[in-house]
Design a protein around this motif. Structure first.
Motif, PDB file in Angstrom:
ATOM      1  N   PHE A 161       0.836  -1.197   0.000  1.00  0.00           N
ATOM      2  CA  PHE A 161       0.000   0.000   0.000  1.00  0.00           C
ATOM      3  C   PHE A 161       0.879   1.259   0.000  1.00  0.00           C
ATOM      4  O   PHE A 161       0.614   2.223  -0.728  1.00  0.00           O
ATOM      5  CB  PHE A 161      -0.925   0.008   1.225  1.00  0.00           C
ATOM      6  CG  PHE A 161      -1.729   1.267   1.344  1.00  0.00           C
ATOM      7  CD1 PHE A 161      -2.874   1.455   0.576  1.00  0.00           C
ATOM      8  CD2 PHE A 161      -1.337   2.286   2.205  1.00  0.00           C
ATOM      9  CE1 PHE A 161      -3.606   2.628   0.674  1.00  0.00           C
ATOM     10  CE2 PHE A 161      -2.063   3.454   2.302  1.00  0.00           C
ATOM     11  CZ  PHE A 161      -3.200   3.632   1.540  1.00  0.00           C
TER      12      PHE A 161
ATOM     13  N   PHE B 107       0.781   3.982  -2.848  1.00  0.00           N
ATOM     14  CA  PHE B 107       0.369   5.342  -2.486  1.00  0.00           C
ATOM     15  C   PHE B 107       1.396   6.366  -2.969  1.00  0.00           C
ATOM     16  O   PHE B 107       1.042   7.415  -3.504  1.00  0.00           O
ATOM     17  CB  PHE B 107       0.172   5.457  -0.978  1.00  0.00           C
ATOM     18  CG  PHE B 107      -0.374   6.789  -0.560  1.00  0.00           C
ATOM     19  CD1 PHE B 107      -1.739   6.989  -0.469  1.00  0.00           C
ATOM     20  CD2 PHE B 107       0.479   7.843  -0.293  1.00  0.00           C
ATOM     21  CE1 PHE B 107      -2.243   8.223  -0.109  1.00  0.00           C
ATOM     22  CE2 PHE B 107      -0.020   9.081   0.072  1.00  0.00           C
ATOM     23  CZ  PHE B 107      -1.383   9.280   0.164  1.00  0.00           C
ATOM     24  N   ARG B 108       2.679   6.058  -2.783  1.00  0.00           N
ATOM     25  CA  ARG B 108       3.719   7.004  -3.212  1.00  0.00           C
ATOM     26  C   ARG B 108       3.728   7.175  -4.723  1.00  0.00           C
ATOM     27  O   ARG B 108       4.039   8.238  -5.231  1.00  0.00           O
ATOM     28  CB  ARG B 108       5.093   6.517  -2.762  1.00  0.00           C
ATOM     29  CG  ARG B 108       5.282   6.470  -1.266  1.00  0.00           C
ATOM     30  CD  ARG B 108       5.297   7.836  -0.650  1.00  0.00           C
ATOM     31  NE  ARG B 108       5.452   7.771   0.808  1.00  0.00           N
ATOM     32  CZ  ARG B 108       5.214   8.792   1.616  1.00  0.00           C
ATOM     33  NH1 ARG B 108       4.803   9.950   1.149  1.00  0.00           N
ATOM     34  NH2 ARG B 108       5.384   8.655   2.915  1.00  0.00           N
TER      35      ARG B 108
ATOM     36  N   ILE C 228      -2.100  13.397   2.207  1.00  0.00           N
ATOM     37  CA  ILE C 228      -1.607  12.170   2.835  1.00  0.00           C
ATOM     38  C   ILE C 228      -2.260  12.013   4.207  1.00  0.00           C
ATOM     39  O   ILE C 228      -2.266  12.946   5.005  1.00  0.00           O
ATOM     40  CB  ILE C 228      -0.083  12.226   2.984  1.00  0.00           C
ATOM     41  CG1 ILE C 228       0.561  12.245   1.600  1.00  0.00           C
ATOM     42  CG2 ILE C 228       0.439  11.075   3.815  1.00  0.00           C
ATOM     43  CD1 ILE C 228       2.068  12.362   1.624  1.00  0.00           C
ATOM     44  N   ALA C 229      -2.818  10.859   4.424  1.00  0.00           N
ATOM     45  CA  ALA C 229      -3.421  10.604   5.732  1.00  0.00           C
ATOM     46  C   ALA C 229      -2.332  10.589   6.795  1.00  0.00           C
ATOM     47  O   ALA C 229      -1.258  10.034   6.594  1.00  0.00           O
ATOM     48  CB  ALA C 229      -4.137   9.261   5.706  1.00  0.00           C
ATOM     49  N   GLU C 230      -2.611  11.227   7.882  1.00  0.00           N
ATOM     50  CA  GLU C 230      -1.582  11.354   8.923  1.00  0.00           C
ATOM     51  C   GLU C 230      -1.762  10.314  10.016  1.00  0.00           C
ATOM     52  O   GLU C 230      -2.836  10.198  10.582  1.00  0.00           O
ATOM     53  CB  GLU C 230      -1.701  12.710   9.614  1.00  0.00           C
ATOM     54  CG  GLU C 230      -1.536  13.888   8.704  1.00  0.00           C
ATOM     55  CD  GLU C 230      -1.827  15.166   9.459  1.00  0.00           C
ATOM     56  OE1 GLU C 230      -1.465  15.244  10.652  1.00  0.00           O
ATOM     57  OE2 GLU C 230      -2.421  16.055   8.875  1.00  0.00           O
ATOM     58  N   PRO C 231      -0.729   9.587  10.330  1.00  0.00           N
ATOM     59  CA  PRO C 231      -0.808   8.747  11.524  1.00  0.00           C
ATOM     60  C   PRO C 231      -0.894   9.649  12.756  1.00  0.00           C
ATOM     61  O   PRO C 231      -0.166  10.640  12.837  1.00  0.00           O
ATOM     62  CB  PRO C 231       0.524   7.986  11.511  1.00  0.00           C
ATOM     63  CG  PRO C 231       1.114   8.201  10.160  1.00  0.00           C
ATOM     64  CD  PRO C 231       0.541   9.479   9.637  1.00  0.00           C
TER      65      PRO C 231
ATOM     66  N   GLU D  62       5.588  16.230   3.920  1.00  0.00           N
ATOM     67  CA  GLU D  62       5.099  15.030   3.224  1.00  0.00           C
ATOM     68  C   GLU D  62       4.402  15.408   1.928  1.00  0.00           C
ATOM     69  O   GLU D  62       4.600  14.774   0.885  1.00  0.00           O
ATOM     70  CB  GLU D  62       4.130  14.258   4.128  1.00  0.00           C
ATOM     71  CG  GLU D  62       4.833  13.513   5.251  1.00  0.00           C
ATOM     72  CD  GLU D  62       3.854  12.881   6.236  1.00  0.00           C
ATOM     73  OE1 GLU D  62       2.647  13.162   6.130  1.00  0.00           O
ATOM     74  OE2 GLU D  62       4.307  12.138   7.113  1.00  0.00           O
TER      75      GLU D  62
ATOM     76  N   THR E  86       7.208   7.617   8.510  1.00  0.00           N
ATOM     77  CA  THR E  86       5.748   7.800   8.610  1.00  0.00           C
ATOM     78  C   THR E  86       5.069   7.284   7.345  1.00  0.00           C
ATOM     79  O   THR E  86       4.738   8.060   6.460  1.00  0.00           O
ATOM     80  CB  THR E  86       5.386   9.280   8.810  1.00  0.00           C
ATOM     81  OG1 THR E  86       6.005  10.031   7.745  1.00  0.00           O
ATOM     82  CG2 THR E  86       5.838   9.804  10.136  1.00  0.00           C
ATOM     83  N   PRO E  87       4.902   5.969   7.267  1.00  0.00           N
ATOM     84  CA  PRO E  87       4.226   5.417   6.086  1.00  0.00           C
ATOM     85  C   PRO E  87       2.789   5.905   6.019  1.00  0.00           C
ATOM     86  O   PRO E  87       2.183   6.200   7.058  1.00  0.00           O
ATOM     87  CB  PRO E  87       4.278   3.898   6.318  1.00  0.00           C
ATOM     88  CG  PRO E  87       4.518   3.732   7.772  1.00  0.00           C
ATOM     89  CD  PRO E  87       5.252   4.936   8.243  1.00  0.00           C
ATOM     90  N   PRO E  88       2.239   6.029   4.826  1.00  0.00           N
ATOM     91  CA  PRO E  88       0.862   6.519   4.704  1.00  0.00           C
ATOM     92  C   PRO E  88      -0.121   5.606   5.425  1.00  0.00           C
ATOM     93  O   PRO E  88       0.031   4.375   5.408  1.00  0.00           O
ATOM     94  CB  PRO E  88       0.606   6.534   3.192  1.00  0.00           C
ATOM     95  CG  PRO E  88       1.695   5.733   2.591  1.00  0.00           C
ATOM     96  CD  PRO E  88       2.837   5.742   3.529  1.00  0.00           C
ATOM     97  N   GLN E  89      -1.083   6.231   6.065  1.00  0.00           N
ATOM     98  CA  GLN E  89      -2.058   5.455   6.830  1.00  0.00           C
ATOM     99  C   GLN E  89      -3.066   4.814   5.874  1.00  0.00           C
ATOM    100  O   GLN E  89      -3.562   5.468   4.957  1.00  0.00           O
ATOM    101  CB  GLN E  89      -2.793   6.364   7.801  1.00  0.00           C
ATOM    102  CG  GLN E  89      -3.522   5.615   8.888  1.00  0.00           C
ATOM    103  CD  GLN E  89      -4.045   6.554   9.965  1.00  0.00           C
ATOM    104  OE1 GLN E  89      -4.415   7.694   9.677  1.00  0.00           O
ATOM    105  NE2 GLN E  89      -4.086   6.087  11.184  1.00  0.00           N
ATOM    106  N   MET E  90      -3.371   3.562   6.149  1.00  0.00           N
ATOM    107  CA  MET E  90      -4.314   2.848   5.278  1.00  0.00           C
ATOM    108  C   MET E  90      -5.748   3.247   5.603  1.00  0.00           C
ATOM    109  O   MET E  90      -6.051   3.592   6.753  1.00  0.00           O
ATOM    110  CB  MET E  90      -4.132   1.348   5.448  1.00  0.00           C
ATOM    111  CG  MET E  90      -2.825   0.841   4.887  1.00  0.00           C
ATOM    112  SD  MET E  90      -2.689  -0.932   4.981  1.00  0.00           S
ATOM    113  CE  MET E  90      -2.370  -1.140   6.713  1.00  0.00           C
TER     114      MET E  90
END
Lengths: 216, 120
Positions: free
Chosen positions: A59, A63-64, A125-128, A145, B19-23
């Motif tokens: 994933f 995504f990248r 980009i979704a952030e953790p 990012e 910080t990999p992208p969140q699924m």
């Protein structure tokens, strides 16, 4: 030594594709292969473990390359389904499971990029979530990012794939060569050109991204 | 590339790796469900495998019925069929026996316990 694997979507439409075996060490160091064997034998725990181990990597790569979470999920799902289908016919001594999967993913991404053309707006980009991170630090991280993703999106697709595989996914050049079906020298050239373009784009925004605030 | 550009780029890469992208929510559950649905059934060996191979209890019921019927036809064939058991025992190739009484003396114990001859 060349190995032949089924199931990978080709840049064209062929159902078969040749993959170069990188080395014997490549096949010895393949923990996913044992799990794949257990998967074929009906071990449900192996199915879960393989999915949990492989999904974030696939994933993240998709995504990248695509810059879109929904498309990256579709590609990940498609790539893993191809792995499950080919699993009973998996032949030892060929490519690593992850190498095969990265190659399938790279080709699926290429197909999508070619279908949609260039210039599709990027998704944020979704952030953790990190509770320890201050709001200011989070904003800065998100800006960086986004800047990297925007810069990656300007690269030609092969350069983008090579740079992401090398510098974000952390793969070695011979493995990237197998995934992209090119020679190692071509990988070095692709990553070098990609890095130069990225450095130029991101260097111009260095101050805006707050890099003067810290040592980098 | 200047060192400054290289450092900036490496800092970007380092952050991307960290910080990999969140699924999307629920994605992992969906993919695990896919994996389990596509998984081959576990191989079963031994008696359980044999039991499964013949089709389990329903198939065994049919098998027992067919065996019993076949056995009964063999030892007490209907009138239209040759008495194969008698032919085998006596070594004869003609099922029409002229002297049924003499046969009765030594085949009655072996051909359906004599029931078929008693009935005939």
């Amino acid at each position: 030594m060349r190995a032949r694997l089924n199931g990978a979507p080709a840049k064209a439409t062929s159902g078969l594709m040749n993959m170069q075996d990188t080395s014997d060490a490549d096949t010895a160091d393949d923990p996913e292969r044992a799990l794949l064997h257990r998967y074929v034998q009906g071990d449900a725990a192996a199915a879960r473990l393989l999915t949990v181990q492989l999904t974030p990597r696939i994933f993240g790569h998709a995504f990248r390359i695509l810059g879109n979470a929904a498309e990256a999920e579709d590609v990940t799902q498609d790539a893993l389904m191809r792995l499950w289908k080919i699993a009973p016919d998996w032949r030892d001594g060929e490519a690593k499971v992850t190498t095969w999967l990265y190659r399938v993913t790279a080709n699926l991404c290429t197909d999508r990029l070619r279908k949609r053309g260039r210039g599709v707006p990027l998704e944020d980009i979704a952030e953790p979530a990190d509770p320890a991170e201050s709001a200011e630090a989070r904003l800065q991280r998100t800006a960086r990012e986004d800047a990297l993703q925007a810069a990656l999106d300007t690269l030609p697709e092969r350069q983008r794939q090579a740079v992401v595989l090398r510098h974000i996914d952390g793969l070695a050049n011979p493995e990237i060569a197998t995934i992209l079906d090119v020679g190692v020298e071509a990988v070095e050239s692709l990553t070098a050109r990609g890095k130069r373009a990225l450095a130029k784009l991101l260097g111009a925004r260095r101050d805006a991204l707050g890099y003067d605030d810290d040592k980098t | 590339m200047t060192k400054r550009e290289t450092d900036t780029l490496e800092a970007h890469f380092e952050q991307a790796r960290a910080t990999p992208p969140q699924m999307p929510a629920g994605m992992m559950d969906r993919l695990i469900a896919d994996a389990l649905a596509a998984q081959p059934a576990p191989a079963i060996g031994g008696w359980r495998g044999f039991w499964r191979a013949i089709g389990g209890a329903p198939a065994l019921g049919g098998l027992i019925t067919a065996t019993a019927v076949g056995f009964w036809i063999g030892v007490a064939p209907p009138s239209g069929l040759p008495d194969v058991a008698t032919q085998i025992i006596t070594g004869g190739d003609d099922y029409i026996v002229a002297d049924a009484t003499s046969l009765d003396t030594y085949t009655s114990d072996l051909t359906a316990f004599g029931w078929d001859l008693d009935e005939g």
